[in-house]
Design a protein around this motif. Structure first.
Motif, PDB file in Angstrom:
ATOM      1  N   GLN A  21       0.800  -1.224   0.000  1.00 44.07           N
ATOM      2  CA  GLN A  21       0.000   0.000   0.000  1.00 44.07           C
ATOM      3  C   GLN A  21       0.835   1.277   0.000  1.00 44.07           C
ATOM      4  O   GLN A  21       0.298   2.367  -0.236  1.00 44.07           O
ATOM      5  CB  GLN A  21      -0.928   0.002   1.210  1.00 44.07           C
ATOM      6  CG  GLN A  21      -1.883  -1.176   1.252  1.00 44.07           C
ATOM      7  CD  GLN A  21      -2.814  -1.202   0.049  1.00 44.07           C
ATOM      8  OE1 GLN A  21      -3.675  -0.337  -0.094  1.00 44.07           O
ATOM      9  NE2 GLN A  21      -2.626  -2.172  -0.823  1.00 44.07           N
ATOM     10  N   ASP A  52       2.143   3.692   8.248  1.00 44.70           N
ATOM     11  CA  ASP A  52       3.222   2.717   8.091  1.00 44.70           C
ATOM     12  C   ASP A  52       4.590   3.338   8.307  1.00 44.70           C
ATOM     13  O   ASP A  52       5.514   2.672   8.783  1.00 44.70           O
ATOM     14  CB  ASP A  52       3.162   2.086   6.692  1.00 44.70           C
ATOM     15  CG  ASP A  52       4.376   1.222   6.406  1.00 44.70           C
ATOM     16  OD1 ASP A  52       4.441   0.109   6.941  1.00 44.70           O
ATOM     17  OD2 ASP A  52       5.271   1.685   5.672  1.00 44.70           O
ATOM     18  N   LYS A  89       1.511  -7.358   7.676  1.00 38.69           N
ATOM     19  CA  LYS A  89       0.110  -7.572   7.293  1.00 38.69           C
ATOM     20  C   LYS A  89      -0.561  -6.254   6.906  1.00 38.69           C
ATOM     21  O   LYS A  89      -1.256  -6.181   5.885  1.00 38.69           O
ATOM     22  CB  LYS A  89      -0.644  -8.246   8.433  1.00 38.69           C
ATOM     23  CG  LYS A  89      -2.089  -8.590   8.089  1.00 38.69           C
ATOM     24  CD  LYS A  89      -2.782  -9.307   9.240  1.00 38.69           C
ATOM     25  CE  LYS A  89      -4.234  -9.640   8.879  1.00 38.69           C
ATOM     26  NZ  LYS A  89      -4.930 -10.331  10.002  1.00 38.69           N
ATOM     27  N   GLN A  90      -0.358  -5.200   7.701  1.00 39.93           N
ATOM     28  CA  GLN A  90      -0.998  -3.918   7.371  1.00 39.93           C
ATOM     29  C   GLN A  90      -0.477  -3.354   6.062  1.00 39.93           C
ATOM     30  O   GLN A  90      -1.194  -2.677   5.331  1.00 39.93           O
ATOM     31  CB  GLN A  90      -0.800  -2.900   8.510  1.00 39.93           C
ATOM     32  CG  GLN A  90       0.629  -2.489   8.817  1.00 39.93           C
ATOM     33  CD  GLN A  90       1.204  -1.425   7.907  1.00 39.93           C
ATOM     34  OE1 GLN A  90       0.467  -0.632   7.316  1.00 39.93           O
ATOM     35  NE2 GLN A  90       2.524  -1.415   7.770  1.00 39.93           N
ATOM     36  N   THR A 146       0.148  -4.839   3.365  1.00 37.35           N
ATOM     37  CA  THR A 146      -0.423  -5.459   2.159  1.00 37.35           C
ATOM     38  C   THR A 146      -1.931  -5.690   2.264  1.00 37.35           C
ATOM     39  O   THR A 146      -2.499  -6.406   1.438  1.00 37.35           O
ATOM     40  CB  THR A 146       0.284  -6.798   1.872  1.00 37.35           C
ATOM     41  OG1 THR A 146       0.137  -7.659   3.003  1.00 37.35           O
ATOM     42  CG2 THR A 146       1.760  -6.585   1.596  1.00 37.35           C
ATOM     43  N   THR A 147      -2.572  -5.116   3.277  1.00 35.08           N
ATOM     44  CA  THR A 147      -4.016  -5.262   3.429  1.00 35.08           C
ATOM     45  C   THR A 147      -4.724  -4.188   2.621  1.00 35.08           C
ATOM     46  O   THR A 147      -4.557  -2.990   2.876  1.00 35.08           O
ATOM     47  CB  THR A 147      -4.428  -5.158   4.912  1.00 35.08           C
ATOM     48  OG1 THR A 147      -3.790  -6.215   5.643  1.00 35.08           O
ATOM     49  CG2 THR A 147      -5.932  -5.277   5.060  1.00 35.08           C
ATOM     50  N   LYS A 202      -9.637  -1.083   3.602  1.00 32.35           N
ATOM     51  CA  LYS A 202      -9.247   0.030   4.467  1.00 32.35           C
ATOM     52  C   LYS A 202      -9.618  -0.207   5.926  1.00 32.35           C
ATOM     53  O   LYS A 202      -8.823   0.075   6.836  1.00 32.35           O
ATOM     54  CB  LYS A 202      -9.880   1.330   3.957  1.00 32.35           C
ATOM     55  CG  LYS A 202      -9.316   1.794   2.625  1.00 32.35           C
ATOM     56  CD  LYS A 202      -9.931   3.126   2.194  1.00 32.35           C
ATOM     57  CE  LYS A 202      -9.320   3.593   0.881  1.00 32.35           C
ATOM     58  NZ  LYS A 202      -9.891   4.893   0.442  1.00 32.35           N
ATOM     59  N   GLU A 254     -10.109  -3.061   7.480  1.00 36.15           N
ATOM     60  CA  GLU A 254      -9.284  -4.132   8.026  1.00 36.15           C
ATOM     61  C   GLU A 254      -7.863  -3.637   8.284  1.00 36.15           C
ATOM     62  O   GLU A 254      -7.242  -3.976   9.300  1.00 36.15           O
ATOM     63  CB  GLU A 254      -9.274  -5.324   7.067  1.00 36.15           C
ATOM     64  CG  GLU A 254      -8.349  -6.476   7.483  1.00 36.15           C
ATOM     65  CD  GLU A 254      -8.719  -7.103   8.824  1.00 36.15           C
ATOM     66  OE1 GLU A 254      -7.843  -7.745   9.426  1.00 36.15           O
ATOM     67  OE2 GLU A 254      -9.873  -6.951   9.262  1.00 36.15           O
ATOM     68  N   ARG A 255      -7.363  -2.816   7.367  1.00 41.20           N
ATOM     69  CA  ARG A 255      -5.999  -2.300   7.554  1.00 41.20           C
ATOM     70  C   ARG A 255      -5.910  -1.415   8.794  1.00 41.20           C
ATOM     71  O   ARG A 255      -4.939  -1.470   9.542  1.00 41.20           O
ATOM     72  CB  ARG A 255      -5.541  -1.515   6.320  1.00 41.20           C
ATOM     73  CG  ARG A 255      -4.084  -1.053   6.443  1.00 41.20           C
ATOM     74  CD  ARG A 255      -3.545  -0.453   5.162  1.00 41.20           C
ATOM     75  NE  ARG A 255      -2.133  -0.152   5.339  1.00 41.20           N
ATOM     76  CZ  ARG A 255      -1.603   1.077   5.264  1.00 41.20           C
ATOM     77  NH1 ARG A 255      -2.368   2.107   4.969  1.00 41.20           N
ATOM     78  NH2 ARG A 255      -0.314   1.269   5.464  1.00 41.20           N
ATOM     79  N   GLU A 256      -6.925  -0.590   9.026  1.00 44.23           N
ATOM     80  CA  GLU A 256      -6.929   0.260  10.214  1.00 44.23           C
ATOM     81  C   GLU A 256      -6.904  -0.582  11.484  1.00 44.23           C
ATOM     82  O   GLU A 256      -6.237  -0.227  12.469  1.00 44.23           O
ATOM     83  CB  GLU A 256      -8.153   1.173  10.203  1.00 44.23           C
ATOM     84  CG  GLU A 256      -8.062   2.307   9.197  1.00 44.23           C
ATOM     85  CD  GLU A 256      -9.218   3.287   9.326  1.00 44.23           C
ATOM     86  OE1 GLU A 256      -9.667   3.516  10.470  1.00 44.23           O
ATOM     87  OE2 GLU A 256      -9.690   3.795   8.293  1.00 44.23           O
TER      88      GLU A 256
END
Length: 543
Positions: free
Chosen positions: A166, A452, A480-481, A483-484, A487, A489-491
């Motif tokens: 990302q 990040d 993991k964050q 490449t998630t 949005k 789920e990444r948060e």
């Protein structure tokens, strides 16, 4: 992902000051002639910051990168006024598969020395950062890069280890992204500043005309620059370095310089806001001020005679319980900084405040009882001696007052006896990675506007801190964050990563701040360099 508009406005409104840049209404004595015609006048920029090296492989600091931003080209850059990465010397740049990022260069690119700039230089530049892996360099930003291939003179492909990165475009626009001349730089070691200037491997908006390290740098407009930023709004720039912020403040008031950058004290800034000859500009920020623990050499660290990881953690926990961020923010910085309760500053998408809940009284205030309990539970006998190092120039003159107050808070608890010492930045930057300081000050100015950038450089193996911290669970969360794609789920993963880091306390965040620029009515373009890209661009400023 970038900081959304609402979040940026929140940071502007609520956060304090990290970088001061001021401009006087009168032109600098001995400088360029004042003119309203863009490109006609030379601007003079003053700073107390320092250059560690002009070699991109050997520095990951604001002072060095500020100069690099002017002289080196990037594949991607952020257009003034935005935080989004767009093609700079690239004609196009995009993901051509989940793990491949393809860049095509513009035609006719060349360095100031006449050498052609091709994808061979691009591959050389990025590979070199990883190969040298200098302790003070930006190699940690390239941790997800598998390989770089120059397909032809204009096409380069970056293959990534993990799909759907990302932030990779932002990485190419950051400290790891300057493109250099492979005919000038050695592939396996750093090149000295004088040799760099002599080789003229510049292809940014400016070239260096003369260079006296950390005293005076003269920049000349580069007529061959073909990047996103275009022709500078001025006819050239001079960077003047100051040993003391008092002299910097005096010169901006007297009109001896046009622009003053990092750093001035909060008191200086307040005084200058009252000066009718200067004007205050505010912009989004992301500075983080924090304490680093060396896991080898701190009390009860891995290489200490009485090594004990539980006791070492208790020491970190007790410090986190005792430190009073609000007092530091108000007493030292007059409210120009805010308390920081996470490694990711408030205002960034995904930021939470785990330190506020986990340490102190649960509402941001200190708790001596919880600090004493941390010691008792781990069997730590008070007082514990803390050798605390800070830097008096790179992070501003007020660092002395900041760390004197921290020492006072820790000493007053009865749990610690603090030995406080300081070192100038050029020495400090190297010594900290050589395990010279068990507990020490650092600050962070983001490379790109994403949470990040407060995680990957600090907490994965081979990180920039070089403080011997490693936690596989944290590493997995950070990967993991990265490449998630979803949005929400990444948060969530970003929050989990911040919580895990807060439990370990590899670092102790203290304060967060924003950017401030103060300028005269005859200086134009200040607001264009105060954006969420966090890059100081002299090329947008004019008289």
């Amino acid at each position: 992902m970038t900081m959304n508009k609402k979040a940026l406005q929140s940071v502007i409104a609520l956060a304090g000051v990290s970088a001061f840049a001021l401009t006087a209404c009168t032109g600098p004595s001995g400088g360029g002639t004042s003119t309203d015609t863009p490109g006609g006048g030379t601007i003079t920029y003053g700073t107390t910051d320092k250059v560690v090296t002009l070699d991109p492989a050997g520095s990951y600091d604001a002072g060095s990168f500020m100069v690099m931003n002017q002289i080196y080209p990037f594949l991607l850059n952020a257009k003034p006024g935005t935080a989004d990465s767009s093609p700079d010397i690239a004609e196009s740049a995009s993901f051509t598969s989940p793990t491949e990022y393809t860049v095509k260069l513009k035609s006719g690119l060349k360095f100031a020395n006449g050498h052609a700039l091709t994808t061979s230089d691009v591959k050389f530049s990025i590979d070199r950062v990883i190969k040298i892996a200098d302790p003070n360099g930006p190699a940690s930003l390239l941790g997800n890069l598998e390989k770089v291939e120059a397909k032809d003179d204009s096409t380069v492909v970056f293959t990534l280890k993990a799909a759907n990165d990302q932030v990779f475009p932002g990485v190419l626009a950051a400290n790891s992204g300057p493109i250099i001349d492979e005919e000038v730089f050695p592939a396996d070691k750093l090149l000295g500043d004088d040799e760099i200037v002599k080789g003229r491997p510049f292809a940014g908006q400016y070239t260096i005309e003369s260079y006296k390290k950390n005293e005076l740098v003269s920049l000349k407009v580069n007529p061959d620059y073909k990047g996103l930023l275009g022709k500078p709004a001025n006819g050239g720039a001079t960077i003047k370095y100051y040993a003391d912020s008092n002299n910097l403040k005096l010169d901006i008031q007297q009109g001896n310089i046009d622009v003053a950058g990092r750093s001035l004290t909060a008191t200086d800034a307040a005084d200058l806001e009252k000066d009718s000859k200067v004007k205050v500009h505010k912009g989004p920020g992301g500075e983080l001020r924090y304490i680093v623990f060396n896991f080898d050499t701190m009390p009860f660290g891995a290489k200490a005679a009485d090594a004990d990881p539980k006791k070492a953690l208790a020491v970190r926990q007790a410090m986190a319980n005792v430190v009073d961020r609000e007092a530091i923010a108000t007493q030292v910085y007059k409210g120009t900084y805010l308390p920081a309760y996470s490694v990711v500053p408030d205002g960034f998408v995904g930021a939470i405040k785990p330190l506020k809940e986990m340490y102190g009284d649960g509402n941001g205030k200190p708790s001596l009882d919880k600090a004493k309990k941390a010691f008792a539970d781990a069997g730590v006998k008070a007082p514990v001696n803390i050798k605390l190092q800070y830097n008096p120039d790179h992070y501003g003159k007020s660092s002395g007052d900041e760390y004197a107050l921290i020492k006072e808070q820790l000493d007053k608890s009865g749990l610690f006896t603090v030995e406080l010492q300081s070192t100038e930045w050029v020495t400090y930057a190297k010594a900290r990675t050589a395990d010279a300081y068990p507990v020490y000050q650092l600050g962070w100015f983001p490379d790109y506007s994403d949470a990040d950038n407060y995680l990957t450089p600090f907490f994965v193996p081979g990180n920039f801190l070089k403080n011997h911290y490693e936690n596989p669970t944290v590493t997995d969360l950070i990967k993991k964050q990265l490449t998630t794609v979803d949005k929400a789920e990444r948060e969530k993963v970003l929050g989990d990563a911040q919580t895990a880091v807060a439990k370990d306390l590899s670092t102790l965040p203290l304060l967060q701040g924003a950017q401030l620029m103060v300028g005269g009515t005859d200086i134009k373009g200040i607001e264009k360099t105060l954006d969420a890209s966090f890059k100081t661009r002299l090329g947008v400023i004019s008289k």
